[in-house]
Design an enzyme around this catalytic site. Structure first.
Site, short mmCIF file in Angstrom:
data_model
loop_
_atom_site.label_atom_id
_atom_site.label_comp_id
_atom_site.label_asym_id
_atom_site.label_seq_id
_atom_site.Cartn_x
_atom_site.Cartn_y
_atom_site.Cartn_z
N ASP A 1 -0.99 77.34 14.80
CA ASP A 1 -1.40 77.78 16.14
C ASP A 1 -0.26 77.48 17.10
OD1 ASP A 1 -1.44 75.06 16.51
OD2 ASP A 1 -3.55 74.95 17.10
N LYS B 1 -4.32 82.71 10.68
CA LYS B 1 -4.61 81.35 11.12
C LYS B 1 -6.07 80.99 10.86
CE LYS B 1 -6.17 79.84 14.87
NZ LYS B 1 -6.52 79.53 16.27
#
Length: 217
Positions: A148, A130
């Site tokens: 996320d 991420k």
């Protein structure tokens, strides 16, 4: 219709485009909420944001960056001293060790510069998939989708994906959404997740895409 990853995906491209258009209109200012002045500050801030809010990170980074303005300074720092600057955020002891180790790697291996390369980024301490995607998107302008908690929840709830984990959700979104819209979609989904489609109580009555959401169809 596709059955990749064992789950049937049914949303039409026309509907996907409608949802993305509406979200962009709803959140015209959607962008990275982490305050930063350069890519080094960005990668540190994103690494610190794991399992804590961007607001909390923004509260601690001004003093942190004032004390350690670049990779060379942070890489030489004592993790315990760094922890003192970020103790208000979650897992601050582990994160302080990670960002010091990350900065040292940047200083030693990349002359203090953050590499514009996914494989090199994920090798840095404290940098996962991420974080790497956010840095590539926000810092270097690549089209990326970073998944996320907000992106994962909203994408699967409204029907842009139909997956059970983060990686498969990212791959599904990359498949279902035009590449030219990846980065903008990432920010739109985050803003929608924060402001409307929350985890505990989604505000469906005031949702701009309610009529297109698979949760309600």
């Amino acid at each position: 219709m596709s059955k990749k990853y064992g789950i049937i995906f049914t949303m039409k491209r026309e509907t996907i485009d409608q949802i993305l258009d509406i979200l962009e209109e709803t959140y015209p200012d959607a962008e990275c909420a982490l305050h930063h002045k350069n890519v080094f500050q960005l990668v540190v801030a994103v690494a610190l944001s794991a399992q804590t809010t961007d607001k909390s990170v923004n509260e601690v980074t001004p003093a942190l960056f004032a004390a350690y303005p670049d990779a060379f300074a942070l890489g030489k720092a004592d993790p315990e001293e760094v922890a003192g600057y970020i103790r208000r955020i979650g897992m601050y002891k582990t994160k302080s060790k990670n960002i010091v180790a990350m900065a040292k790697t940047l200083a030693d291996k990349y002359d203090g510069q953050v590499p514009d390369d996914y494989d090199k980024l994920i090798e840095l301490p404290g940098v996962g998939r991420k974080t790497a995607n956010v840095v590539l998107s926000v810092g270097f302008g690549h089209q990326r989708i970073a998944v996320d908690t907000h992106v994962f929840r909203v994408a699967n709830r409204i029907g842009l994906a139909a997956e059970k984990d983060v990686l498969k959700t990212e791959l599904a979104l990359m498949k279902n959404i035009p590449e030219s819209r990846w980065s903008r979609t990432h920010h739109s989904l985050i803003f929608h997740g924060r402001n409307c489609c929350t985890a505990r109580k989604p505000d469906c009555e005031n949702c701009s895409i309610c009529s297109l959401c698979e949760k309600h169809l």
